[in-house]
Design a protein around this motif. Structure first.
Motif, PDB file in Angstrom:
ATOM      1  N   VAL A 236       0.848  -1.188   0.000  1.00 30.08           N
ATOM      2  CA  VAL A 236       0.000   0.000   0.000  1.00 30.08           C
ATOM      3  C   VAL A 236       0.882   1.235   0.000  1.00 30.08           C
ATOM      4  CG1 VAL A 236      -1.791   1.297   1.216  1.00 30.08           C
ATOM      5  CG2 VAL A 236      -1.806  -1.217   1.274  1.00 30.08           C
ATOM      6  N   SER A 237       0.661   2.116  -0.976  1.00 33.51           N
ATOM      7  CA  SER A 237       1.414   3.373  -1.058  1.00 33.51           C
ATOM      8  C   SER A 237       0.440   4.540  -0.992  1.00 33.51           C
ATOM      9  CB  SER A 237       2.222   3.426  -2.360  1.00 33.51           C
ATOM     10  OG  SER A 237       3.059   4.567  -2.377  1.00 33.51           O
ATOM     11  N   PHE A 238       0.658   5.450  -0.042  1.00 33.25           N
ATOM     12  CA  PHE A 238      -0.248   6.577   0.177  1.00 33.25           C
ATOM     13  C   PHE A 238       0.537   7.876   0.073  1.00 33.25           C
ATOM     14  CE2 PHE A 238      -2.979   9.600   2.112  1.00 33.25           C
ATOM     15  CZ  PHE A 238      -4.268   9.088   2.130  1.00 33.25           C
ATOM     16  N   ASP A 239       0.250   8.629  -0.988  1.00 30.92           N
ATOM     17  CA  ASP A 239       0.821   9.958  -1.153  1.00 30.92           C
ATOM     18  C   ASP A 239      -0.098  10.940  -0.437  1.00 30.92           C
ATOM     19  OD1 ASP A 239       1.523  12.539  -2.173  1.00 30.92           O
ATOM     20  OD2 ASP A 239       2.369  11.618  -3.973  1.00 30.92           O
ATOM     21  N   ILE A 240       0.458  11.781   0.431  1.00 31.14           N
ATOM     22  CA  ILE A 240      -0.370  12.678   1.230  1.00 31.14           C
ATOM     23  C   ILE A 240      -1.138  13.665   0.361  1.00 31.14           C
ATOM     24  CG2 ILE A 240       1.286  14.535   1.673  1.00 31.14           C
ATOM     25  CD1 ILE A 240      -1.010  12.822   4.290  1.00 31.14           C
ATOM     26  N   ASP A 241      -0.721  13.875  -0.904  1.00 37.76           N
ATOM     27  CA  ASP A 241      -1.496  14.784  -1.754  1.00 37.76           C
ATOM     28  C   ASP A 241      -2.778  14.147  -2.287  1.00 37.76           C
ATOM     29  OD1 ASP A 241      -0.928  13.441  -4.236  1.00 37.76           O
ATOM     30  OD2 ASP A 241       0.855  14.655  -4.563  1.00 37.76           O
ATOM     31  N   PHE A 242      -3.065  12.905  -1.892  1.00 41.61           N
ATOM     32  CA  PHE A 242      -4.407  12.345  -2.081  1.00 41.61           C
ATOM     33  C   PHE A 242      -5.429  13.223  -1.370  1.00 41.61           C
ATOM     34  CE2 PHE A 242      -7.817   9.570  -0.443  1.00 41.61           C
ATOM     35  CZ  PHE A 242      -8.260   8.961  -1.608  1.00 41.61           C
ATOM     36  N   LEU A 243      -5.016  13.792  -0.235  1.00 43.01           N
ATOM     37  CA  LEU A 243      -5.879  14.707   0.502  1.00 43.01           C
ATOM     38  C   LEU A 243      -5.944  16.060  -0.204  1.00 43.01           C
ATOM     39  CD1 LEU A 243      -4.609  14.077   4.151  1.00 43.01           C
ATOM     40  CD2 LEU A 243      -6.521  12.959   2.977  1.00 43.01           C
ATOM     41  N   ASP A 244      -7.053  16.758  -0.022  1.00 42.34           N
ATOM     42  CA  ASP A 244      -7.160  18.117  -0.519  1.00 42.34           C
ATOM     43  C   ASP A 244      -6.149  19.000   0.207  1.00 42.34           C
ATOM     44  OD1 ASP A 244      -9.294  19.928  -2.103  1.00 42.34           O
ATOM     45  OD2 ASP A 244      -8.564  21.003  -0.323  1.00 42.34           O
ATOM     46  N   PRO A 245      -5.615  20.035  -0.465  1.00 40.57           N
ATOM     47  CA  PRO A 245      -4.643  20.921   0.196  1.00 40.57           C
ATOM     48  C   PRO A 245      -5.162  21.606   1.453  1.00 40.57           C
ATOM     49  CG  PRO A 245      -4.599  21.262  -2.172  1.00 40.57           C
ATOM     50  CD  PRO A 245      -5.751  20.347  -1.899  1.00 40.57           C
ATOM     51  N   VAL A 246      -6.474  21.713   1.619  1.00 36.52           N
ATOM     52  CA  VAL A 246      -7.019  22.240   2.868  1.00 36.52           C
ATOM     53  C   VAL A 246      -6.591  21.363   4.042  1.00 36.52           C
ATOM     54  CG1 VAL A 246      -9.163  22.593   4.161  1.00 36.52           C
ATOM     55  CG2 VAL A 246      -8.983  23.392   1.798  1.00 36.52           C
ATOM     56  N   TYR A 247      -6.503  20.059   3.805  1.00 36.25           N
ATOM     57  CA  TYR A 247      -6.166  19.097   4.856  1.00 36.25           C
ATOM     58  C   TYR A 247      -4.691  18.698   4.835  1.00 36.25           C
ATOM     59  CZ  TYR A 247     -11.204  18.824   4.907  1.00 36.25           C
ATOM     60  OH  TYR A 247     -12.530  19.158   4.976  1.00 36.25           O
ATOM     61  N   ALA A 248      -4.015  18.983   3.719  1.00 32.55           N
ATOM     62  CA  ALA A 248      -2.593  18.632   3.606  1.00 32.55           C
ATOM     63  C   ALA A 248      -1.878  19.677   2.755  1.00 32.55           C
ATOM     64  CB  ALA A 248      -2.435  17.238   3.002  1.00 32.55           C
ATOM     65  N   PRO A 249      -1.723  20.899   3.295  1.00 33.51           N
ATOM     66  CA  PRO A 249      -1.007  21.926   2.537  1.00 33.51           C
ATOM     67  C   PRO A 249       0.487  21.672   2.435  1.00 33.51           C
ATOM     68  CG  PRO A 249      -1.556  22.733   4.725  1.00 33.51           C
ATOM     69  CD  PRO A 249      -2.237  21.408   4.578  1.00 33.51           C
ATOM     70  N   GLY A 250       1.015  20.868   3.349  1.00 31.81           N
ATOM     71  CA  GLY A 250       2.444  20.641   3.399  1.00 31.81           C
ATOM     72  C   GLY A 250       2.878  19.507   2.500  1.00 31.81           C
ATOM     73  N   THR A 251       2.853  19.753   1.206  1.00 32.10           N
ATOM     74  CA  THR A 251       3.291  18.748   0.233  1.00 32.10           C
ATOM     75  C   THR A 251       3.797  19.466  -0.998  1.00 32.10           C
ATOM     76  OG1 THR A 251       2.678  16.659  -0.842  1.00 32.10           O
ATOM     77  CG2 THR A 251       1.034  18.435  -0.886  1.00 32.10           C
ATOM     78  N   GLY A 252       4.585  18.775  -1.810  1.00 28.96           N
ATOM     79  CA  GLY A 252       5.293  19.439  -2.899  1.00 28.96           C
ATOM     80  C   GLY A 252       4.487  19.712  -4.145  1.00 28.96           C
ATOM     81  N   THR A 253       3.473  18.879  -4.439  1.00 27.63           N
ATOM     82  CA  THR A 253       2.674  19.059  -5.654  1.00 27.63           C
ATOM     83  C   THR A 253       1.194  18.900  -5.324  1.00 27.63           C
ATOM     84  OG1 THR A 253       3.126  16.732  -6.185  1.00 27.63           O
ATOM     85  CG2 THR A 253       4.435  18.386  -7.338  1.00 27.63           C
ATOM     86  N   PRO A 254       0.623  19.860  -4.577  1.00 27.58           N
ATOM     87  CA  PRO A 254      -0.782  19.752  -4.166  1.00 27.58           C
ATOM     88  C   PRO A 254      -1.733  19.898  -5.344  1.00 27.58           C
ATOM     89  CG  PRO A 254       0.090  21.905  -3.592  1.00 27.58           C
ATOM     90  CD  PRO A 254       1.245  21.108  -4.103  1.00 27.58           C
ATOM     91  N   GLU A 255      -2.894  19.251  -5.225  1.00 29.15           N
ATOM     92  CA  GLU A 255      -3.959  19.347  -6.233  1.00 29.15           C
ATOM     93  C   GLU A 255      -5.275  19.623  -5.513  1.00 29.15           C
ATOM     94  OE1 GLU A 255      -3.395  19.301  -9.367  1.00 29.15           O
ATOM     95  OE2 GLU A 255      -1.537  18.181  -9.677  1.00 29.15           O
ATOM     96  N   ILE A 256      -6.011  20.622  -5.966  1.00 33.37           N
ATOM     97  CA  ILE A 256      -7.298  20.922  -5.342  1.00 33.37           C
ATOM     98  C   ILE A 256      -8.319  19.843  -5.702  1.00 33.37           C
ATOM     99  CG2 ILE A 256      -6.812  23.386  -5.411  1.00 33.37           C
ATOM    100  CD1 ILE A 256      -9.014  23.548  -7.645  1.00 33.37           C
ATOM    101  N   GLY A 257      -9.462  19.891  -4.995  1.00 33.36           N
ATOM    102  CA  GLY A 257     -10.551  18.968  -5.310  1.00 33.36           C
ATOM    103  C   GLY A 257     -10.374  17.585  -4.736  1.00 33.36           C
ATOM    104  N   GLY A 258      -9.599  17.477  -3.650  1.00 32.07           N
ATOM    105  CA  GLY A 258      -9.281  16.165  -3.104  1.00 32.07           C
ATOM    106  C   GLY A 258     -10.176  15.743  -1.954  1.00 32.07           C
ATOM    107  N   PHE A 259      -9.619  14.953  -1.067  1.00 32.00           N
ATOM    108  CA  PHE A 259     -10.400  14.278  -0.039  1.00 32.00           C
ATOM    109  C   PHE A 259     -10.089  14.818   1.349  1.00 32.00           C
ATOM    110  CE2 PHE A 259     -10.134  11.495  -3.660  1.00 32.00           C
ATOM    111  CZ  PHE A 259     -11.453  11.109  -3.826  1.00 32.00           C
TER     112      PHE A 259
END
Length: 330
Positions: A236-259
């Motif tokens: 199992v591999s979980f990239d923290i940017d699976f989460l919306d940037p509201v919940y995980a702003p601290g990541t290198g390539t954030p994408e809006i519209g997440g979880f």
């Protein structure tokens, strides 16, 4: 049921004291008498944009101090069934990705040889390739369950084959994973072209985009995952940017519209009963999140991984004691 290694009792020792290990577990470099090991992999020079995830393991450990041994979502008391340690960090060579890969494979192999389930905390997503190389060396091809906003199946970046955006193409080419029994979940965001998503499908992966996943219940996702991986061994591999940037702003390539973090908990809890041999959680970049909400989210997701190890061990042994209620409070 007593196990050799478990966290410090926070009724006896305040959480703000002591060395910051994951969940206040003992820092022991051992492969003996443990079911899982939390392992830092502080490598980030495979990133294509923002770097700093080398500090991810440290930040996630710091934010894990509030985690308690009983998981009410899975109704399991982890340390009634498991012994676990914070193994510390693997040695890496910053700036030298292929040499770091070799080091990671060798070090991780020691845990896998003892059937220990590693809970790996990166680091950028490039480290998943040596994680999978170590898995394949020990177990043969595994199924991949991959939570991410990106498929990471591009062929190269800047003419280079090894970085955080090419991991799962290399894994398929090297026959580390069986794409026909693997699944990628949560893809979204702008692309270079329509073929970007098709690249993963062309390699054989089953892809569920964010738009598709938002129309599904967690239970339905669990059914899709089980149908795909069957009784294969699973990584199992979980990239923290699976989460919306509201919940995980601290990541290198954030994408809006997440979880949300709640969504992530519910999705990960659907993995009970799978033959999971390892986990990684990657792309936490603490310097971009002074409030540390990303690190807190990551710590809780890693906790869900550990809870799955305990749930599966309980299911395998058929032993349940004391209503699975642990004595620690607050």
């Amino acid at each position: 049921m007593n196990h050799k290694y478990s966290p410090v009792d926070s009724q006896q020792s305040p959480r703000f004291t002591g060395v910051k290990t994951f969940m206040r577990l003992p820092h022991v470099r051992t492969e003996e008498d443990i079911d899982f090991a939390v392992v830092g992999v502080p490598f980030d020079t495979g990133a294509s944009f923002a770097v700093g995830t080398r500090f991810g393991p440290e930040a996630v450990r710091s934010m894990s101090a509030l985690l308690r041994p009983y998981n009410p979502g899975l109704e399991v008391d982890i340390f009634r069934y498991c012994s676990g340690v914070d193994y510390g960090d693997l040695a890496v060579n910053p700036g030298y990705i292929e040499e770091s890969y070799e080091w990671i494979v060798e070090q991780l192999g020691k845990l896998l040889a003892h059937q220990v389930v590693p809970i790996l905390i990166g680091g950028d997503h490039s480290v998943s390739l040596p994680h999978l190389r170590a898995m394949a060396r020990q177990y043969g091809k595994v199924s991949l369950v991959h939570f991410d906003s990106h498929g990471d199946t591009w062929d190269s970046y800047f003419g280079k084959k090894y970085n955080h955006g090419t991991v799962f193409r290399r894994a398929a080419e090297e026959e580390l994973v069986d794409p026909s029994r693997s699944i990628q979940i949560g893809m979204r965001g702008s692309l270079y072209g329509p073929d970007d998503l098709k690249d993963g499908e062309g390699l054989g992966y089953r892809i569920i985009t964010t738009d598709q996943l938002k129309q599904m219940t967690p239970e339905r996702l669990g059914e899709e995952i089980r149908k795909r991986v069957g009784d294969n061994r699973v990584f199992v591999s979980f990239d923290i940017d699976f989460l919306d940037p509201v919940y995980a702003p601290g990541t290198g390539t954030p994408e809006i519209g997440g979880f949300t973090t709640y969504d992530a908990q519910q999705f990960v809890r659907q993995l009970t009963g799978l033959h999971i041999v390892g986990f990684d959680l990657v792309e936490v970049l603490p310097d971009r999140d002074p409030a540390r909400v990303t690190s807190m989210a990551a710590a809780n997701i890693a906790y869900e991984f550990i809870s799955l190890v305990a749930w599966n061990k309980r299911a395998k042994t058929g032993v349940q004691t004391g209503g699975d209620v642990h004595g620690q409070r607050n």
